[in-house]
Design a protein around this motif. Structure first.
Motif, PDB file in Angstrom:
ATOM      1  N   ARG A  27     -21.271  27.819 -21.670  1.00  0.00           N
ATOM      2  CA  ARG A  27     -21.758  28.630 -22.781  1.00  0.00           C
ATOM      3  C   ARG A  27     -23.165  28.173 -23.138  1.00  0.00           C
ATOM      4  O   ARG A  27     -23.519  27.003 -22.919  1.00  0.00           O
ATOM      5  CB  ARG A  27     -20.850  28.487 -24.009  1.00  0.00           C
ATOM      6  N   PRO A  28     -23.983  29.061 -23.693  1.00  0.00           N
ATOM      7  CA  PRO A  28     -25.341  28.652 -24.100  1.00  0.00           C
ATOM      8  C   PRO A  28     -25.291  27.609 -25.206  1.00  0.00           C
ATOM      9  O   PRO A  28     -24.377  27.609 -26.043  1.00  0.00           O
ATOM     10  CB  PRO A  28     -25.978  29.960 -24.580  1.00  0.00           C
ATOM     11  N   TYR A  70     -31.875  33.337 -21.971  1.00  0.00           N
ATOM     12  CA  TYR A  70     -31.038  34.294 -21.240  1.00  0.00           C
ATOM     13  C   TYR A  70     -30.276  35.233 -22.172  1.00  0.00           C
ATOM     14  O   TYR A  70     -29.547  36.104 -21.700  1.00  0.00           O
ATOM     15  CB  TYR A  70     -30.058  33.542 -20.341  1.00  0.00           C
ATOM     16  N   LEU A  71     -30.441  35.071 -23.477  1.00  0.00           N
ATOM     17  CA  LEU A  71     -29.806  35.984 -24.432  1.00  0.00           C
ATOM     18  C   LEU A  71     -30.766  37.050 -24.942  1.00  0.00           C
ATOM     19  O   LEU A  71     -30.367  37.922 -25.708  1.00  0.00           O
ATOM     20  CB  LEU A  71     -29.252  35.194 -25.631  1.00  0.00           C
ATOM     21  N   ASP A 112     -31.521  31.236 -26.983  1.00  0.00           N
ATOM     22  CA  ASP A 112     -31.551  30.941 -25.560  1.00  0.00           C
ATOM     23  C   ASP A 112     -32.304  32.055 -24.828  1.00  0.00           C
ATOM     24  O   ASP A 112     -32.141  33.241 -25.147  1.00  0.00           O
ATOM     25  CB  ASP A 112     -30.127  30.825 -25.019  1.00  0.00           C
ATOM     26  N   HIS A 120     -29.549  29.430 -11.800  1.00  0.00           N
ATOM     27  CA  HIS A 120     -30.021  30.156 -12.997  1.00  0.00           C
ATOM     28  C   HIS A 120     -31.522  29.974 -13.209  1.00  0.00           C
ATOM     29  O   HIS A 120     -31.963  29.544 -14.272  1.00  0.00           O
ATOM     30  CB  HIS A 120     -29.262  29.693 -14.249  1.00  0.00           C
ATOM     31  N   CYS A 130     -24.969  35.880 -22.073  1.00  0.00           N
ATOM     32  CA  CYS A 130     -26.220  36.107 -21.360  1.00  0.00           C
ATOM     33  C   CYS A 130     -26.442  37.601 -21.214  1.00  0.00           C
ATOM     34  O   CYS A 130     -25.557  38.417 -21.519  1.00  0.00           O
ATOM     35  CB  CYS A 130     -26.193  35.453 -19.975  1.00  0.00           C
ATOM     36  N   THR A 131     -27.632  37.957 -20.737  1.00  0.00           N
ATOM     37  CA  THR A 131     -27.900  39.337 -20.330  1.00  0.00           C
ATOM     38  C   THR A 131     -27.731  39.424 -18.813  1.00  0.00           C
ATOM     39  O   THR A 131     -27.837  38.413 -18.109  1.00  0.00           O
ATOM     40  CB  THR A 131     -29.325  39.761 -20.706  1.00  0.00           C
ATOM     41  N   CYS A 132     -27.470  40.619 -18.321  1.00  0.00           N
ATOM     42  CA  CYS A 132     -27.311  40.805 -16.879  1.00  0.00           C
ATOM     43  C   CYS A 132     -27.616  42.260 -16.544  1.00  0.00           C
ATOM     44  O   CYS A 132     -27.820  43.089 -17.441  1.00  0.00           O
ATOM     45  CB  CYS A 132     -25.904  40.412 -16.427  1.00  0.00           C
ATOM     46  N   HIS A 154     -35.629  32.508 -15.004  1.00  0.00           N
ATOM     47  CA  HIS A 154     -36.727  32.264 -15.942  1.00  0.00           C
ATOM     48  C   HIS A 154     -38.068  32.297 -15.221  1.00  0.00           C
ATOM     49  O   HIS A 154     -39.084  32.748 -15.779  1.00  0.00           O
ATOM     50  CB  HIS A 154     -36.512  30.906 -16.610  1.00  0.00           C
TER      51      HIS A 154
END
Length: 644
Positions: free
Chosen positions: A423-424, A431-432, A429, A469, A388-390, A472
């Motif tokens: 995991r995605p 969030y990536l 995805d 989560h 994911c990104t953060c 989005h």
């Protein structure tokens, strides 16, 4: 034959060839200089025969007749500099003579928009004004006064009158091109009080108006502009354009919500917008008083540079620049305006700029972010799979705890040293994906805040499984778009309130209710405590019996002052046991259908945002059905719904 003959012939031949070569080379260089810049020049490393062909072409052109060469050179010059054609800027009389066009549907707007768009490409500026019923802030149909008519005029005098009530409460959608034009930051909207008009449009319809310029500022900035009678639109038109506007009370306060506007109303409304654009062109020197002028148009950057510091600024009296007592007296006369009901008071009522009108700009109630929301750092699994990104703070937390290692600085990538809990499902995805720090609606980058697409008053009651989560549904909007979106949200909330009997703020929906019986008892005690004998004996007896009945006291027992003091301080509000918050009631109604019902509520709010705001900069893979298939696969349709 003398021995000098062959030598002379050789020398003559060499000199002739040299001069001829120099002449050809000079012609070739001249031709190259005159070629259009876009024409491709021969590569210096191309084959010799190509160069030879070029020289032959030059020789052929050189021996052409002079008139053909001249014609060719003129054509080359025309290709080199393409100058935009001259456009005629009409005089004030011609501009005001254009008949307005009424628009009350999306189809009518779409027919007119191409012509308006063409004129905006020449001068990206619109004369702007609004009309509403001005009768004690209440419309003639009993509703709170809302903007009824929107007027926009281009540089040629083409004026569009948009009947906004036809689009109110979702009766029909606003045309997308109209929404885009109003919030386009590269189209100036000019008028008197246009910034305030924009606030009204946002309040009433959720329309965002940007890039406004108040003509009063321009008039004060232009030293050569002689303004003697004030700064209302009527005064500016008379002083600068020698145009008289009809601002009679009968027209200004007429019924702007009528199904059919009269010819006088349409002319009045159109003139406000047409005079605004005429004043703008006059103040910037694009037209002369003598008559029509010619211009090649002007780009937005040129116009904005001449209005520097005045864009989206509510009008205030700056109070500086006075030169002596005479100038101060002139300005005092200039600010003096007749009473609001006077027929000579000009157009819309303008607050006295001498007073400290602390009017907040649109959206100023929100606190804009001081730092970007998206740092676009990446977390990787131990095997290198992107998770994911953060934000950078979270990524550094893993490093500080020693449970992650830094893979790269740009982009900032941290590889975890433990197996993540999930995991995605795929590399496609949401969030990536990296996300931009800008308003997803208009693209503004210098001021934005977070927007909950599904409002918190509903989301807070969702089951825990649907609250994890959910970034989005948190997007970035600039302050003005955020304010406009909240207006649209209020319309949908009201619709939900009516659909599911979940009122907002009325008696059935409030937490505390006023008990009328307790209120009467308290009033009775307070009346009895008033000193003096002004209360008739019969009325005193009635009030005492009312209090005794409420306290279940025997009629023979006398009410003491201590008891009356206690009753006089009685709390009259009681807790409403039937109270259910609006958000919870709506979520409960959707939860009857189980997981799919709650997904329908989520989808409804997401689609509402897309329909009303028409965002142009959504992050990749943003979807109205985000995570829905994952929920069904992970929890199944029979998931027990436990609302919070």
């Amino acid at each position: 034959m003398s021995h000098r003959g062959p030598l002379t012939a050789v020398i003559t031949t060499i000199l002739g060839a040299t001069l001829g070569g120099l002449l050809i080379w000079q012609v070739y260089r001249t031709k190259r200089k005159r070629l259009p810049p876009i024409q491709k020049v021969a590569d210096p490393v191309e084959a010799p025969h190509a160069v030879e062909n070029n020289f032959k072409a030059v020789e052929c052109e050189y021996i052409q007749p002079p008139h053909l060469v001249e014609k060719e050179l003129k054509a080359a010059q025309c290709q080199t500099t393409q100058v935009p054609p001259l456009v005629q800027i009409p005089s004030s009389e011609q501009l005001l003579g254009m008949k307005p066009v009424m628009v009350s549907s999306e189809e009518e707007w779409q027919q007119l928009w191409p012509r308006m768009q063409e004129e905006l490409s020449v001068f990206p500026v619109l004369g702007f004004d609004c009309e509403w019923v001005k009768m004690k802030n209440v419309s003639v149909k009993g509703r709170a006064s809302v903007v009824s008519l929107l007027q926009m005029a281009s540089y040629s005098g083409l004026c569009v009158l948009v009947k906004l009530l036809a689009f109110r409460n979702g009766q029909q959608p606003f045309p997308l091109s109209l929404i885009e034009a109003l919030r386009d930051p590269r189209i100036l909207k000019v008028g008197v009080g246009c910034y305030e008009d924009g606030k009204r449009l946002t309040r009433d319809y959720g329309l965002s108006l940007t890039c406004t310029v108040d003509l009063r500022y321009l008039a004060l900035r232009q030293k050569q502009a002689v303004v003697n009678n004030g700064l209302s639109l009527k005064s500016l038109a008379a002083d600068l354009l020698n145009v008289s506007l009809d601002k009679s009370l009968e027209l200004r306060c007429s019924d702007w919500e009528a199904d059919e506007l009269t010819l006088e109303q349409m002319t009045y409304a159109a003139r406000d917008a047409q005079v605004s654009i005429a004043l703008f062109l006059h103040l910037l020197g694009f037209c002369s008083e003598a008559g029509p002028a010619s211009s090649r148009g002007s780009s937005y950057s040129e116009l904005a540079s001449r209005c520097q510091g005045l864009v989206d600024v509510p009008f205030r009296s700056r109070g500086d620049g006075d030169n002596g007592a005479a100038e101060g007296e002139r300005k005092r006369r200039m600010w003096k305006t007749p009473p609001p009901e006077s027929p000579e008071s000009g157009d819309q009522q303008v607050p006295d700029p001498r007073k400290n009108n602390k009017r907040k700009p649109l959206g100023v109630g929100y606190s804009a972010r001081k730092s970007p929301l998206y740092d676009n750092c990446f977390l990787y699994a131990p095997d290198g799979q992107p998770l994911c990104t953060c934000d950078k703070k979270k990524a550094k937390w893993y490093l500080d705890k020693g449970i992650g290692v830094l893979q790269s600085e740009e982009p900032f990538v941290v590889k975890l040293l433990f197996e993540p809990s999930g995991r995605p499902d795929s590399q496609q995805d949401y969030y990536l994906t990296a996300k931009e720090n800008l308003c997803v609606v208009c693209g503004k980058v210098d001021s934005y805040i977070r927007k909950n697409i599904v409002p918190h008053e509903y989301r807070r009651h969702f089951p825990t499984e649907m609250k994890d989560h959910n970034s989005h549904d948190i997007l970035l909007l600039c302050t003005s778009c955020h304010a406009a979106s909240n207006v649209h949200d209020s319309f949908l909330k009201q619709q939900l309130a009516e659909e599911f009997a979940a009122p907002q703020g009325c008696e059935e929906g409030v937490r505390l209710l006023e008990d009328s019986d307790r209120r009467r008892v308290r009033s009775a005690a307070r009346a009895l405590l008033i000193p003096g004998d002004g209360l008739p004996e019969k009325r005193r007896k009635e009030l005492q019996d009312l209090i005794k009945s409420f306290l279940n006291m025997n009629e023979e027992v006398e009410l003491t002052d201590e008891v009356l003091q206690q009753v006089a301080g009685l709390e009259t509000r009681i807790f409403n046991e039937a109270y259910v918050p609006h958000g919870l009631k709506v979520v409960q109604e959707y939860a009857v259908q189980g997981l799919r019902g709650l997904m329908d509520l989520e989808r409804r709010w997401r689609q509402h945002f897309l329909t009303t705001m028409q965002p142009r900069h959504l992050p990749p893979l943003w979807s109205v059905d985000h995570n829905h298939s994952k929920f069904l696969r992970k929890y199944g349709e029979e998931l027990p719904i436990n609302l919070n």
